[in-house]
Enzyme design. Structure first.
Site, PDB file in Angstrom:
ATOM      1  N   ASN A   7       0.864  -1.185   0.000  1.00  0.00           N
ATOM      2  CA  ASN A   7       0.000   0.000   0.000  1.00  0.00           C
ATOM      3  C   ASN A   7       0.902   1.237   0.000  1.00  0.00           C
ATOM      4  O   ASN A   7       1.405   1.654   1.041  1.00  0.00           O
ATOM      5  CB  ASN A   7      -0.888  -0.036   1.253  1.00  0.00           C
ATOM      6  CG  ASN A   7      -1.807   1.157   1.354  1.00  0.00           C
ATOM      7  OD1 ASN A   7      -1.701   2.113   0.569  1.00  0.00           O
ATOM      8  ND2 ASN A   7      -2.703   1.113   2.315  1.00  0.00           N
ATOM      9  N   ARG A  46      -2.357  -1.888  -3.644  1.00  0.00           N
ATOM     10  CA  ARG A  46      -3.499  -0.974  -3.510  1.00  0.00           C
ATOM     11  C   ARG A  46      -3.240   0.235  -4.411  1.00  0.00           C
ATOM     12  O   ARG A  46      -2.187   0.872  -4.304  1.00  0.00           O
ATOM     13  CB  ARG A  46      -3.624  -0.506  -2.062  1.00  0.00           C
ATOM     14  CG  ARG A  46      -4.695   0.550  -1.914  1.00  0.00           C
ATOM     15  CD  ARG A  46      -4.455   1.407  -0.714  1.00  0.00           C
ATOM     16  NE  ARG A  46      -5.478   2.430  -0.609  1.00  0.00           N
ATOM     17  CZ  ARG A  46      -5.285   3.599  -0.014  1.00  0.00           C
ATOM     18  NH1 ARG A  46      -4.117   3.885   0.507  1.00  0.00           N
ATOM     19  NH2 ARG A  46      -6.251   4.462   0.051  1.00  0.00           N
ATOM     20  N   HIS A  49     -11.785   4.534  -0.741  1.00  0.00           N
ATOM     21  CA  HIS A  49     -12.013   3.571   0.350  1.00  0.00           C
ATOM     22  C   HIS A  49     -12.855   2.371  -0.111  1.00  0.00           C
ATOM     23  O   HIS A  49     -13.449   1.679   0.711  1.00  0.00           O
ATOM     24  CB  HIS A  49     -12.788   4.206   1.529  1.00  0.00           C
ATOM     25  CG  HIS A  49     -12.008   5.143   2.380  1.00  0.00           C
ATOM     26  ND1 HIS A  49     -12.630   6.132   3.110  1.00  0.00           N
ATOM     27  CD2 HIS A  49     -10.699   5.242   2.651  1.00  0.00           C
ATOM     28  CE1 HIS A  49     -11.729   6.814   3.785  1.00  0.00           C
ATOM     29  NE2 HIS A  49     -10.539   6.301   3.513  1.00  0.00           N
ATOM     30  N   GLY A  56      -9.228   9.628   7.205  1.00  0.00           N
ATOM     31  CA  GLY A  56     -10.103   9.893   6.065  1.00  0.00           C
ATOM     32  C   GLY A  56     -11.444   9.238   6.378  1.00  0.00           C
ATOM     33  O   GLY A  56     -11.470   8.189   7.030  1.00  0.00           O
ATOM     34  N   ARG A  64      -9.413  17.154   6.618  1.00  0.00           N
ATOM     35  CA  ARG A  64     -10.081  17.585   5.380  1.00  0.00           C
ATOM     36  C   ARG A  64     -11.454  18.157   5.693  1.00  0.00           C
ATOM     37  O   ARG A  64     -12.153  17.664   6.573  1.00  0.00           O
ATOM     38  CB  ARG A  64     -10.259  16.405   4.424  1.00  0.00           C
ATOM     39  CG  ARG A  64      -8.960  15.847   3.922  1.00  0.00           C
ATOM     40  CD  ARG A  64      -9.209  14.767   2.873  1.00  0.00           C
ATOM     41  NE  ARG A  64      -8.058  13.881   2.814  1.00  0.00           N
ATOM     42  CZ  ARG A  64      -8.136  12.561   2.706  1.00  0.00           C
ATOM     43  NH1 ARG A  64      -9.307  11.960   2.623  1.00  0.00           N
ATOM     44  NH2 ARG A  64      -7.042  11.836   2.669  1.00  0.00           N
ATOM     45  N   ASP A 124      -6.959  14.342  15.827  1.00  0.00           N
ATOM     46  CA  ASP A 124      -7.165  13.035  16.446  1.00  0.00           C
ATOM     47  C   ASP A 124      -8.358  13.107  17.391  1.00  0.00           C
ATOM     48  O   ASP A 124      -8.361  13.911  18.332  1.00  0.00           O
ATOM     49  CB  ASP A 124      -5.874  12.664  17.210  1.00  0.00           C
ATOM     50  CG  ASP A 124      -5.893  11.219  17.661  1.00  0.00           C
ATOM     51  OD1 ASP A 124      -6.839  10.829  18.371  1.00  0.00           O
ATOM     52  OD2 ASP A 124      -4.957  10.494  17.298  1.00  0.00           O
ATOM     53  N   GLY A 184     -10.735   3.741  12.601  1.00  0.00           N
ATOM     54  CA  GLY A 184     -10.324   4.043  13.982  1.00  0.00           C
ATOM     55  C   GLY A 184     -11.449   4.629  14.818  1.00  0.00           C
ATOM     56  O   GLY A 184     -11.644   4.241  15.979  1.00  0.00           O
ATOM     57  N   ASN A 227     -13.750   2.274  17.409  1.00  0.00           N
ATOM     58  CA  ASN A 227     -13.320   2.481  18.798  1.00  0.00           C
ATOM     59  C   ASN A 227     -14.077   3.522  19.595  1.00  0.00           C
ATOM     60  O   ASN A 227     -14.039   3.477  20.826  1.00  0.00           O
ATOM     61  CB  ASN A 227     -11.843   2.888  18.824  1.00  0.00           C
ATOM     62  CG  ASN A 227     -10.960   1.825  18.218  1.00  0.00           C
ATOM     63  OD1 ASN A 227     -11.002   0.677  18.650  1.00  0.00           O
ATOM     64  ND2 ASN A 227     -10.204   2.181  17.208  1.00  0.00           N
ATOM     65  N   GLU A 249      -8.475  -4.164   4.674  1.00  0.00           N
ATOM     66  CA  GLU A 249      -8.261  -3.941   3.243  1.00  0.00           C
ATOM     67  C   GLU A 249      -7.159  -4.847   2.700  1.00  0.00           C
ATOM     68  O   GLU A 249      -7.234  -5.310   1.567  1.00  0.00           O
ATOM     69  CB  GLU A 249      -7.891  -2.462   3.006  1.00  0.00           C
ATOM     70  CG  GLU A 249      -9.060  -1.531   3.220  1.00  0.00           C
ATOM     71  CD  GLU A 249      -8.632  -0.096   3.504  1.00  0.00           C
ATOM     72  OE1 GLU A 249      -8.263   0.184   4.654  1.00  0.00           O
ATOM     73  OE2 GLU A 249      -8.685   0.730   2.596  1.00  0.00           O
TER      74      GLU A 249
HETATM   75  P1  ADP Z   1      -6.389   6.044   9.032  1.00  0.00           P
HETATM   76  O1  ADP Z   1      -7.511   6.586   8.194  1.00  0.00           O
HETATM   77  O2  ADP Z   1      -5.156   6.904   9.011  1.00  0.00           O
HETATM   78  O3  ADP Z   1      -6.122   4.564   8.814  1.00  0.00           O
HETATM   79  P2  ADP Z   1      -7.568   5.231  11.540  1.00  0.00           P
HETATM   80  O4  ADP Z   1      -8.571   4.322  10.893  1.00  0.00           O
HETATM   81  O5  ADP Z   1      -6.514   4.621  12.376  1.00  0.00           O
HETATM   82  O6  ADP Z   1      -6.914   6.219  10.513  1.00  0.00           O
HETATM   83  O7  ADP Z   1      -8.399   6.282  12.442  1.00  0.00           O
HETATM   84  C1  ADP Z   1      -7.800   7.316  13.108  1.00  0.00           C
HETATM   85  C2  ADP Z   1      -8.841   8.015  13.961  1.00  0.00           C
HETATM   86  O8  ADP Z   1      -9.408   7.052  14.866  1.00  0.00           O
HETATM   87  C3  ADP Z   1      -8.262   9.139  14.826  1.00  0.00           C
HETATM   88  O9  ADP Z   1      -9.155  10.243  14.819  1.00  0.00           O
HETATM   89  C4  ADP Z   1      -8.244   8.510  16.206  1.00  0.00           C
HETATM   90  O10 ADP Z   1      -8.403   9.471  17.216  1.00  0.00           O
HETATM   91  C5  ADP Z   1      -9.459   7.622  16.154  1.00  0.00           C
HETATM   92  N1  ADP Z   1      -9.375   6.608  17.212  1.00  0.00           N
HETATM   93  C6  ADP Z   1      -8.538   5.537  17.264  1.00  0.00           C
HETATM   94  N2  ADP Z   1      -8.728   4.867  18.434  1.00  0.00           N
HETATM   95  C7  ADP Z   1      -9.698   5.533  19.115  1.00  0.00           C
HETATM   96  C8  ADP Z   1     -10.341   5.360  20.373  1.00  0.00           C
HETATM   97  N3  ADP Z   1     -10.022   4.349  21.182  1.00  0.00           N
HETATM   98  N4  ADP Z   1     -11.297   6.248  20.726  1.00  0.00           N
HETATM   99  C9  ADP Z   1     -11.616   7.274  19.934  1.00  0.00           C
HETATM  100  N5  ADP Z   1     -11.054   7.501  18.721  1.00  0.00           N
HETATM  101  C10 ADP Z   1     -10.111   6.645  18.318  1.00  0.00           C
END
Ligand code: ADP
Length: 406
Positions: free
Chosen positions: A7, A90, A179, A211, A240, A282, A330, A334, A383
């Site tokens: 990727n 990818r 995506h 994203g 974004r 974040d 993420g 989560n 993915e």
């Molecule tokens: P990417 O698109 O770069 O792969 P991710 O899928 O890892 O990103 O998602 C990143 C986002 O997920 C960030 O905003 C991060 O704060 C959020 N995130 C990851 N773990 C948690 C959690 N335990 N609680 C809240 N938000 C989370």
């Protein structure tokens, strides 16, 4: 059969080596800050991860370092590079050329480069990766898996923009989505989880990471998606803006004296959760700031939830309802708090979260209340596995390898 999944991002290169019969990850890692003096390479499975500072002037150098790490050193899973049977890449932009994954040949490579106008950094990096693999493991079949191809089923009324038609004809200005591999994976997994055929479900899939995108999947076919000609469109994201009034763009350019590339930078890197909160892209950091009473962090949190909510409403309208809503990424996987806010007040639309199930963590699950007409699922995306499966299928179709039952 060992499949190397690559990727290539604009300045990064992630990889996984997957044994397709067991679907186990044998090795994985990441090259970061490719092209910068402080580039480094992380390699190994979670328990034995090592980080090595190493010069990575371009993606070709990164591939060479990755291949070496698979056969040399304490964390090398292979004895010889010959044990890599195929490579899956990818590719961010497949334009109107690719409606499915394909075996890479010179014509495919040329088309990926031609499409670099729509995804300049990503598509060029991907071709560098393909060529580096061709040089290092000649003769191995390589497969291109496009982020956009899942959206080839979008009807024209969904992918066209209400602009002069000639712009579509001259430059291909239209929605391509992004995506797609993630939306395809979670849609398939959710149907398996529910024990119902994908072809019988109206689904809304939400990929909420840095994203973010939402897709309407009507009886197994993508009907609409929130990302557009580029991944800037749609939902509010980490950095974004997502969709905004287009007249804001020339307004900011004029008033702030910005060039097209500077305004592009502002919309892609300084907006979204970061732009509104002023503290972070974040969501975890923003959540901590909300706890401290930071009002702009709270505004960012509320705007984000609202942005997802609006797409769910739109897609329910175009599909005349929804059977399942799936969350991944993420944030989707989560953040119980964000999930609660997204679905808050949707009871009149038949959408009710079970508060106890919503708080559980870390596995594929249904989090809707038994009274909810619409099922809500959390399904971690994968993915890389999807790319490995596509690679296997295509390699198998072009050779006589015994099929596996994935
Ligand atoms: P990417 O698109 O770069 O792969 P991710 O899928 O890892 O990103 O998602 C990143 C986002 O997920 C960030 O905003 C991060 O704060 C959020 N995130 C990851 N773990 C948690 C959690 N335990 N609680 C809240 N938000 C989370």
């Amino acid at each position: 059969m060992n499949i190397l999944v690559i990727n290539a991002g604009s300045s990064s290169l992630k990889y996984q080596l997957i044994n397709i019969e067991t679907e186990k990850v044998i090795a994985k890692g990441l090259c970061e800050r490719v092209g910068s003096p402080d580039s480094f390479h992380k390699h190994g499975l979670d328990e034995g991860e090592v980080v090595i500072s190493t010069p990575l002037p371009d993606h070709q150098a990164a591939i060479e370092v990755v291949l070496k790490s698979l056969v040399e050193g304490p964390h090398a899973p292979l004895e010889s590079i010959e044990e890599i049977d195929a490579v899956g890449h990818r590719i961010v932009q497949g334009g109107a050329y690719f409606d499915k994954s394909v075996l890479i040949d010179e014509d495919v490579k040329a088309k990926i480069l031609e499409l670099a106008e729509l995804a300049p950094l990503h598509n060029r990096a991907a071709v560098q990766g393909i060529e580096a693999c061709q040089a290092a493991i000649p003769g191995r079949m390589q497969v291109a898996v496009f982020d956009t191809s899942f959206f080839a089923t979008l009807p024209q009324k969904a992918y066209m923009y209400p602009l002069p038609y000639e712009l579509y004809e001259k430059y291909g200005v239209r929605k391509y989505g992004a995506h797609g591999t993630s939306h395809r994976y979670i849609a398939q997994r959710t149907a398996e989880l529910l024990g119902e055929p994908l072809s019988e479900l109206k689904m809304i899939t939400c990929h909420l990471g840095n994203g973010c995108s939402v897709s309407a999947i009507d009886h197994g076919m993508a009907a609409d998606t929130s990302m557009g000609m580029t991944p800037l469109d749609g939902l509010m994201m980490g950095t974004r803006s997502g969709s905004i009034d287009p007249a804001i763009v020339p307004f900011i350019m004029e008033h702030e004296g910005l060039s097209p590339s500077e305004v592009n930078d502002l919309l892609n890197k300084k907006s979204g959760l970061l732009g509104i909160s002023g503290v972070s892209n974040d969501l975890r950091t923003i959540g901590e700031e909300v706890e401290r009473g930071n009002e702009r962090a709270l505004l960012a949190y509320e705007m984000y939830a609202n942005s997802v909510k609006k797409y769910i409403g739109q897609y329910m309208a175009i599909m005349a309802g929804v059977d399942v809503i799936v969350l991944t990424g993420g944030i989707g996987e989560n953040s119980a708090d964000m999930r609660r806010m997204i679905f808050a007040g949707m009871q009149p639309m038949g959408i009710v979260v079970d508060n106890t199930k919503n708080l559980q963590r870390g596995f594929e699950r249904i989090i809707s209340h038994r009274r909810s007409k619409v099922r809500i699922c959390v399904v971690p995306t994968n993915e890389e596995l999807m790319i490995a499966r596509d690679t296997y299928d295509i390699v198998h179709a072009h050779s006589q390898i015994v099929p596996y039952k994935g």
